[in-house]
Motif scaffolding. Sequence first.
Motif, PDB file in Angstrom:
ATOM      1  N   PHE A 167       0.874  -1.170   0.000  1.00 51.16           N
ATOM      2  CA  PHE A 167       0.000   0.000   0.000  1.00 51.16           C
ATOM      3  C   PHE A 167       0.908   1.215   0.000  1.00 51.16           C
ATOM      4  O   PHE A 167       1.687   1.422   0.938  1.00 51.16           O
ATOM      5  CB  PHE A 167      -0.901  -0.004   1.234  1.00 51.16           C
TER       6      PHE A 167
ATOM      7  N   HIS B  59      -6.039  -6.217   5.590  1.00 53.06           N
ATOM      8  CA  HIS B  59      -6.569  -4.859   5.507  1.00 53.06           C
ATOM      9  C   HIS B  59      -6.066  -4.151   4.253  1.00 53.06           C
ATOM     10  O   HIS B  59      -4.926  -4.344   3.819  1.00 53.06           O
ATOM     11  CB  HIS B  59      -6.188  -4.061   6.750  1.00 53.06           C
ATOM     12  N   ALA B  60      -6.917  -3.299   3.708  1.00 50.56           N
ATOM     13  CA  ALA B  60      -6.624  -2.652   2.426  1.00 50.56           C
ATOM     14  C   ALA B  60      -5.352  -1.811   2.469  1.00 50.56           C
ATOM     15  O   ALA B  60      -4.656  -1.677   1.452  1.00 50.56           O
ATOM     16  CB  ALA B  60      -7.809  -1.779   2.004  1.00 50.56           C
ATOM     17  N   ASP B  61      -5.022  -1.241   3.638  1.00 50.85           N
ATOM     18  CA  ASP B  61      -3.808  -0.427   3.731  1.00 50.85           C
ATOM     19  C   ASP B  61      -2.554  -1.283   3.898  1.00 50.85           C
ATOM     20  O   ASP B  61      -1.475  -0.750   4.192  1.00 50.85           O
ATOM     21  CB  ASP B  61      -3.924   0.608   4.852  1.00 50.85           C
TER      22      ASP B  61
ATOM     23  N   MET C 194      -2.739  -4.839   1.991  1.00 50.95           N
ATOM     24  CA  MET C 194      -2.878  -5.564   0.717  1.00 50.95           C
ATOM     25  C   MET C 194      -2.520  -4.659  -0.459  1.00 50.95           C
ATOM     26  O   MET C 194      -1.863  -5.087  -1.409  1.00 50.95           O
ATOM     27  CB  MET C 194      -4.313  -6.066   0.566  1.00 50.95           C
ATOM     28  N   GLY C 195      -3.003  -3.404  -0.408  1.00 51.90           N
ATOM     29  CA  GLY C 195      -2.657  -2.443  -1.428  1.00 51.90           C
ATOM     30  C   GLY C 195      -2.856  -2.953  -2.842  1.00 51.90           C
ATOM     31  O   GLY C 195      -3.939  -3.390  -3.212  1.00 51.90           O
TER      32      GLY C 195
ATOM     33  N   LEU D 270     -10.817  -8.886   4.845  1.00 47.38           N
ATOM     34  CA  LEU D 270     -10.771  -8.599   3.414  1.00 47.38           C
ATOM     35  C   LEU D 270     -11.927  -7.668   3.077  1.00 47.38           C
ATOM     36  O   LEU D 270     -13.094  -8.046   3.203  1.00 47.38           O
ATOM     37  CB  LEU D 270     -10.848  -9.892   2.605  1.00 47.38           C
ATOM     38  N   GLU D 271     -11.607  -6.463   2.658  1.00 47.19           N
ATOM     39  CA  GLU D 271     -12.578  -5.381   2.656  1.00 47.19           C
ATOM     40  C   GLU D 271     -13.164  -5.045   1.290  1.00 47.19           C
ATOM     41  O   GLU D 271     -14.023  -4.185   1.191  1.00 47.19           O
ATOM     42  CB  GLU D 271     -11.925  -4.128   3.232  1.00 47.19           C
ATOM     43  N   ASP D 272     -12.737  -5.712   0.220  1.00 46.25           N
ATOM     44  CA  ASP D 272     -13.140  -5.247  -1.111  1.00 46.25           C
ATOM     45  C   ASP D 272     -14.193  -6.134  -1.773  1.00 46.25           C
ATOM     46  O   ASP D 272     -14.416  -6.055  -2.968  1.00 46.25           O
ATOM     47  CB  ASP D 272     -11.924  -5.100  -2.027  1.00 46.25           C
TER      48      ASP D 272
ATOM     49  N   GLY E 223     -17.342  -7.705   2.933  1.00 48.73           N
ATOM     50  CA  GLY E 223     -16.062  -8.244   3.343  1.00 48.73           C
ATOM     51  C   GLY E 223     -16.188  -9.572   4.067  1.00 48.73           C
ATOM     52  O   GLY E 223     -17.283 -10.062   4.329  1.00 48.73           O
TER      53      GLY E 223
END
Length: 224
Positions: free
Chosen positions: A24, A43-45, A47-48, A101-103, A107
Amino acid sequence: MRLTWLGHACFSLEGSQKILIDPFIPEGSLSVEPDIVAVTHAHADHMGITAQLKKKTVANNEVAKYLKAKGVPAESMNLGGSITVNGVRFTMTPALHSSWLEDEGMGFYGGVAAGFVIAMDGVTVYHAGDTALFSDMQLIRDLYRPDVALLPVGGRFTMGPEEAMIAARYVGARLVIPMHYDTFPAICQDLENFKRAIERTTSIKVRILASGEGIDLGPEVAGE
């Protein structure tokens, strides 16, 4: 080995292989084409851009399965396990944190959060991932003898500077580099007192990097 902080928890390690940890990159561009990607948690920050890179990726079982479904050649592992990829040794260590996993709509559970001990070219780097302070960091010192510790210091979502000072002593690396701070208002920190306190009371050195700044990790860091 060349270590570069790309912001937040993202680092590149460039030596016999090019490794990207938690890709990220809040300020945009990626300056290195990695051979291997390591993801500490879902988390997305962290996994980026992992899914877009389509590179060999080391991650926990749940994240690895998710990435494989997206066409990423992922290697799954879990806490306490080790894997060697292209001559680089990855050991997955505990971290006290959540993982989601947020996307995908609402999630879903992303498996355990973790850190990594990465051994390459005679240098061992401990990336703690997102974590609270925990006393078993002393086992990471005793088992793996890291030369460099990358520790979160932002507070609120991870340990802050006060806890990270204790973590630095527990881990026992010669060099500490703070991470996971100043990306968002909630995790802004002034780290000069952190640096002074550690260097005044221990033999540990603290290096506060600017985003995009790199350092060479040579024999002096590894104590050779």
